[in-house]
Write a protein that holds these residues in place. Structure first.
Motif, PDB file in Angstrom:
ATOM      1  N   THR A  31     -29.593  15.362 -21.120  1.00  0.00           N
ATOM      2  CA  THR A  31     -29.686  13.908 -21.146  1.00  0.00           C
ATOM      3  C   THR A  31     -30.728  13.439 -20.148  1.00  0.00           C
ATOM      4  O   THR A  31     -31.120  14.179 -19.242  1.00  0.00           O
ATOM      5  N   GLN A  32     -31.182  12.213 -20.316  1.00  0.00           N
ATOM      6  CA  GLN A  32     -32.122  11.578 -19.400  1.00  0.00           C
ATOM      7  C   GLN A  32     -31.330  10.785 -18.364  1.00  0.00           C
ATOM      8  O   GLN A  32     -30.414  10.042 -18.711  1.00  0.00           O
ATOM      9  N   ILE A  33     -31.683  10.961 -17.098  1.00  0.00           N
ATOM     10  CA  ILE A  33     -31.007  10.238 -16.033  1.00  0.00           C
ATOM     11  C   ILE A  33     -32.031   9.554 -15.145  1.00  0.00           C
ATOM     12  O   ILE A  33     -33.222   9.897 -15.152  1.00  0.00           O
ATOM     13  N   VAL A  34     -31.565   8.564 -14.389  1.00  0.00           N
ATOM     14  CA  VAL A  34     -32.371   7.880 -13.380  1.00  0.00           C
ATOM     15  C   VAL A  34     -31.738   8.179 -12.029  1.00  0.00           C
ATOM     16  O   VAL A  34     -30.582   7.819 -11.787  1.00  0.00           O
ATOM     17  N   MET A  35     -32.477   8.867 -11.156  1.00  0.00           N
ATOM     18  CA  MET A  35     -31.965   9.222  -9.837  1.00  0.00           C
ATOM     19  C   MET A  35     -32.149   8.045  -8.886  1.00  0.00           C
ATOM     20  O   MET A  35     -33.224   7.431  -8.835  1.00  0.00           O
ATOM     21  N   LEU A  36     -31.100   7.749  -8.103  1.00  0.00           N
ATOM     22  CA  LEU A  36     -31.106   6.619  -7.179  1.00  0.00           C
ATOM     23  C   LEU A  36     -30.716   7.105  -5.793  1.00  0.00           C
ATOM     24  O   LEU A  36     -30.022   8.123  -5.639  1.00  0.00           O
ATOM     25  N   ARG A  37     -31.140   6.326  -4.802  1.00  0.00           N
ATOM     26  CA  ARG A  37     -30.664   6.532  -3.428  1.00  0.00           C
ATOM     27  C   ARG A  37     -29.943   5.273  -2.988  1.00  0.00           C
ATOM     28  O   ARG A  37     -30.487   4.169  -3.058  1.00  0.00           O
ATOM     29  N   CYS A  38     -28.718   5.470  -2.538  1.00  0.00           N
ATOM     30  CA  CYS A  38     -27.881   4.354  -2.111  1.00  0.00           C
ATOM     31  C   CYS A  38     -27.312   4.724  -0.751  1.00  0.00           C
ATOM     32  O   CYS A  38     -26.361   5.489  -0.655  1.00  0.00           O
ATOM     33  N   GLY A  39     -27.943   4.219   0.311  1.00  0.00           N
ATOM     34  CA  GLY A  39     -27.563   4.655   1.644  1.00  0.00           C
ATOM     35  C   GLY A  39     -27.970   6.101   1.846  1.00  0.00           C
ATOM     36  O   GLY A  39     -29.105   6.494   1.574  1.00  0.00           O
ATOM     37  N   ALA A  40     -27.032   6.922   2.318  1.00  0.00           N
ATOM     38  CA  ALA A  40     -27.315   8.345   2.506  1.00  0.00           C
ATOM     39  C   ALA A  40     -26.947   9.165   1.284  1.00  0.00           C
ATOM     40  O   ALA A  40     -27.062  10.389   1.308  1.00  0.00           O
ATOM     41  N   MET A  41     -26.560   8.527   0.198  1.00  0.00           N
ATOM     42  CA  MET A  41     -26.072   9.228  -0.994  1.00  0.00           C
ATOM     43  C   MET A  41     -27.082   9.126  -2.124  1.00  0.00           C
ATOM     44  O   MET A  41     -27.699   8.084  -2.329  1.00  0.00           O
ATOM     45  N   GLN A  42     -27.228  10.219  -2.846  1.00  0.00           N
ATOM     46  CA  GLN A  42     -28.045  10.245  -4.050  1.00  0.00           C
ATOM     47  C   GLN A  42     -27.126  10.409  -5.258  1.00  0.00           C
ATOM     48  O   GLN A  42     -26.226  11.252  -5.247  1.00  0.00           O
ATOM     49  N   LEU A  43     -27.358   9.608  -6.280  1.00  0.00           N
ATOM     50  CA  LEU A  43     -26.567   9.683  -7.493  1.00  0.00           C
ATOM     51  C   LEU A  43     -27.454   9.353  -8.682  1.00  0.00           C
ATOM     52  O   LEU A  43     -28.633   9.018  -8.514  1.00  0.00           O
ATOM     53  N   ALA A  44     -26.896   9.454  -9.876  1.00  0.00           N
ATOM     54  CA  ALA A  44     -27.689   9.266 -11.090  1.00  0.00           C
ATOM     55  C   ALA A  44     -26.962   8.314 -12.030  1.00  0.00           C
ATOM     56  O   ALA A  44     -25.731   8.207 -12.010  1.00  0.00           O
ATOM     57  N   LEU A  45     -27.773   7.625 -12.850  1.00  0.00           N
ATOM     58  CA  LEU A  45     -27.259   6.781 -13.923  1.00  0.00           C
ATOM     59  C   LEU A  45     -27.831   7.291 -15.245  1.00  0.00           C
ATOM     60  O   LEU A  45     -28.984   7.733 -15.295  1.00  0.00           O
ATOM     61  N   PRO A  46     -27.069   7.244 -16.326  1.00  0.00           N
ATOM     62  CA  PRO A  46     -27.644   7.602 -17.630  1.00  0.00           C
ATOM     63  C   PRO A  46     -28.780   6.651 -17.979  1.00  0.00           C
ATOM     64  O   PRO A  46     -28.635   5.421 -17.904  1.00  0.00           O
ATOM     65  N   ALA A  47     -29.925   7.199 -18.351  1.00  0.00           N
ATOM     66  CA  ALA A  47     -31.098   6.363 -18.639  1.00  0.00           C
ATOM     67  C   ALA A  47     -30.852   5.352 -19.757  1.00  0.00           C
ATOM     68  O   ALA A  47     -31.354   4.224 -19.676  1.00  0.00           O
ATOM     69  N   PRO A  48     -30.076   5.687 -20.819  1.00  0.00           N
ATOM     70  CA  PRO A  48     -29.865   4.668 -21.866  1.00  0.00           C
ATOM     71  C   PRO A  48     -29.141   3.424 -21.369  1.00  0.00           C
ATOM     72  O   PRO A  48     -29.246   2.366 -21.991  1.00  0.00           O
ATOM     73  N   LEU A  49     -28.400   3.520 -20.264  1.00  0.00           N
ATOM     74  CA  LEU A  49     -27.683   2.356 -19.757  1.00  0.00           C
ATOM     75  C   LEU A  49     -28.573   1.433 -18.934  1.00  0.00           C
ATOM     76  O   LEU A  49     -28.232   0.266 -18.740  1.00  0.00           O
TER      77      LEU A  49
END
Length: 675
Positions: free
Chosen positions: A389-407
């Protein structure tokens, strides 16, 4: 059953018929309208004729089919995913080698310039020994023959060594370029292998047809309503895992359409409709997603009844004004039902909430449309496959997480004043539509948002079905294609968690759906900070107080690149911000831009040494109180005394103990008051 052009030939009146039981006469079914279509319902209980595809296969042995166990196929797909992850890691290492080789090239060029300066100095300092020349047997004049010293011989040897290093550097460059080309070819082959393996997991939607027909037949029998089910686009292929996981949700939608959507035959006759209700399942591919729509020709959603039930359950204030789109959202609430009596099909409060939960867990979304007396449509957008799947990597404070790109609908850079206003109101306006606004870390219960600054902030608009939320994050890192891993039964029911993947660095990244998080934790994300937990608040002033103080800045001044990097990594690992300089002049330039909490400096440096740097720092009123720690190999008492006279706070000899340096930095950084 009536077959229409482009529709599934077996879409059956079987949905409106009742299964024949022993000792009971069969209930009548509608005759097929198209004589050319085969009604598979007539072959119930008997062996079906050979499918045309099987006959074509026997006629053309080149299209032979091999049966493979599903477990083996899944294992092969997972192994292909591991190969892809390993290739991504190798690609990351190659990029690191590229950076190191670039630094080696710069260092080699710098070494060449320095060696040339040494050679010029040696040439200008040739001492002509006239007496030795006169006494020599050859009788050469010093200007007629060079007299080479040991110093000049060493410079010649160094020049040869530099040339050897340059040759090795060029060889490394050629090897690295070849490795990049081979890695690109392997990337292409890996992608083709992965695509082919994923294609083997794809099955036609028609493979689920008999199960759906059976569900519709039973629902039609229980509700005493004749129903006809038709499938359009059943040849569209979907990942087998997606189809199996969503089969229960499809059955829920069919039962819901029969129980709530299709009217009784008498009411349909009054409205001028055919006595037999119709439910159409339309399957279509939309980019990297598949759209599955369940549409009935019933009476549509009873919005008055939905509003009444929402008020009775406390989900809606009696005087609240809400549109049809908002009322549609209530039918997905857990335990919500508009049925007057409880039966096996309706009134139990179980159904559409399960459907939405499954769709969200798959990283998809569901949309609802209803027209009075014309029917209701549920449109499910699901990924074609869950393996990649395609994801968008984000940085939020000291944490890195991902969101599904279609969303992700859009990523915007928003002025700080507008972000502060959004926090104050809890709403963010995009394209003329206000939507809920959150700090993403607050939805994950991972801390408060940063204090409002002057620079533009990153806001992401996320859409899932008809719901939209805006989330504030620190940074959007990248957009990449990843292999989704199974989270396991322990995390499968974690709200908002779509999946997990492995990054090229080897770290695990969780994939979240912010809309699902907002549905559960919106109130907590906007509440006041509780004792022992920092959560986002709606008042910008409170945000500034709750936000953590920025990390202390430490300046490292040393002419050795290795020392600067080792010290920088040590301090960054402990949570400090670090700025480096290679000599005193560069350090003064950096000090003019930002005042650090503590200064770590060497003594022997080009252009301006450490002692001169300290004298300039103490002469500046804005920097006079800056703590300075000397780190040098000159540990004689004379050097220590002179440093103390200049106002050096502490004196460390090389090599130093890391614990001692960290203790000094923590002491001086904690006592420092920014000017």
């Amino acid at each position: 059953m009536a077959a229409e052009p482009g529709r599934h030939p077996a879409s059956a009146e079987a949905a409106g018929a009742v299964p024949t039981e022993a000792g009971e006469p069969a209930e009548p079914v509608e005759p097929a309208a198209a004589p050319a279509a085969i009604d598979w319902g007539r072959f119930a209980g008997s062996e079906r004729p050979a499918a045309p595809a099987a006959e074509a296969e026997r006629a053309n042995p080149g299209n032979a089919v091999v049966r493979v166990r599903a477990a083996l196929l899944d294992r092969m797909v997972n192994q292909a995913g591991e190969v892809s992850i390993a290739r991504a890691r190798i690609d990351s290492h190659v990029k690191q080698l590229q950076g190191s080789l670039g630094e080696l090239s710069d260092s080699l060029e710098r070494l060449r310039r320095q060696l040339r300066d040494i050679e010029l100095q040696a040439e200008t300092q040739i001492s002509s020994r006239i007496e030795a020349a006169k006494s020599s047997a050859q009788g050469f004049d010093p200007l007629e023959m060079d007299r080479f010293t040991r110093f000049q011989e060493l410079t010649r040897f160094m020049a040869e060594s530099v040339n050897d290093v340059a040759t090795l550097q060029r060889s490394l460059q050629r090897t690295l370029q070849s490795a990049e080309d081979e890695l690109a070819a392997q990337t292409r082959l890996t992608r083709e292998l992965q695509d082919d393996l994923l294609r083997t997991r794809m099955v036609e939607f028609e493979s689920l047809a008999e199960r759906l027909y059976r569900t519709a037949r039973q629902a039609a029998k229980d509700s005493d309503k004749p129903v006809r089910v038709e499938i359009v686009g059943g040849a569209i292929e979907i990942d087998r895992g997606v189809l199996e996981r969503m089969a229960g949700a499809f059955e829920h939608l069919l039962r819901n359409g029969v129980a709530h959507g299709i009217e009784p035959p008498a009411l349909r006759a009054e409205r001028g409709k055919d006595a037999t209700g119709r439910i159409t399942i339309t399957v279509a591919q939309v980019g990297n997603e598949v759209a599955i729509e369940f549409a009935d020709d019933g009476g549509g959603l009873d919005f008055l009844r939905i509003r009444q039930r929402a008020v009775e359950r406390g989900l809606l204030a009696p005087e609240a004004s809400i549109g049809e789109e908002g009322l549609c959202e209530f039918i997905f609430s857990p335990g919500f039902s508009t049925a007057g009596t409880v039966t096996e099909l309706a009134g139990r409060g179980v159904g559409l909430d399960v459907v939405r939960a499954e769709v969200n867990a798959m990283g998809g979304r569901i949309e609802t449309r209803s027209e009075p007396a014309r029917g209701t449509r549920f449109r499910l957008l699901l990924p074609l496959t869950t393996a990649v799947t395609q994801i968008v990597m984000l940085r939020c404070g000291a944490m890195q997480l991902a969101l599904p790109a279609p969303l992700v609908e859009i990523v915007r850079r928003v002025p700080a004043a507008e972000v502060a206003a959004a926090y104050a109101s809890g709403r963010f306006e995009y394209a003329g539509e206000p939507m809920p606004f959150f700090w993403l870390g607050a939805l994950l219960q991972a801390g408060a948002p940063p204090a409002p600054g002057e620079r533009a902030q990153t806001v992401i608009v996320v859409r899932s079905a008809a719901q939209r939320v805006a989330v504030h994050v620190d940074e959007v890192l990248s957009n990449q294609e990843v292999v989704v891993k199974n989270v396991g039964p322990q995390l499968a029911r974690l709200p908002g968690l779509v999946g997990v993947t492995l990054l090229p660095s080897g770290a695990a990244a969780l994939i979240y759906n912010p809309v699902a998080l907002a549905a559960l934790y919106a109130q907590a994300a906007r509440s006041e900070p509780a004792a022992g937990a920092a959560t986002a608040t709606a008042v910008p002033a409170a945000l500034a107080e709750a936000a953590e103080a920025p990390a202390a800045l430490v300046m490292v001044v040393d002419d050795s690149l290795t020392v600067r990097r080792v010290t920088q990594r040590l301090l960054v690992r402990e949570g400090y911000r670090v700025v480096t300089a290679k000599d005193g002049l560069e350090a003064l330039e950096r000090l003019a831009a930002e005042r650090p909490a503590v200064l770590l400096s060497d003594i022997e440096m080009p252009r301006m040494d450490g002692f001169d740097l300290v004298r300039n720092v103490r002469a500046d009123p804005a920097l006079a109180g800056l703590p300075v720690v000397m780190i040098t190999s000159r540990i004689a008492q004379k050097h220590r005394d002179y440093a103390a006279e200049l106002g050096v706070a502490h004196y460390l000899g090389k090599p130093y103990a890391e614990e001692e340096l960290l203790a000094l930095v923590a002491r001086y950084a904690g006592a420092d008051i920014p000017a």
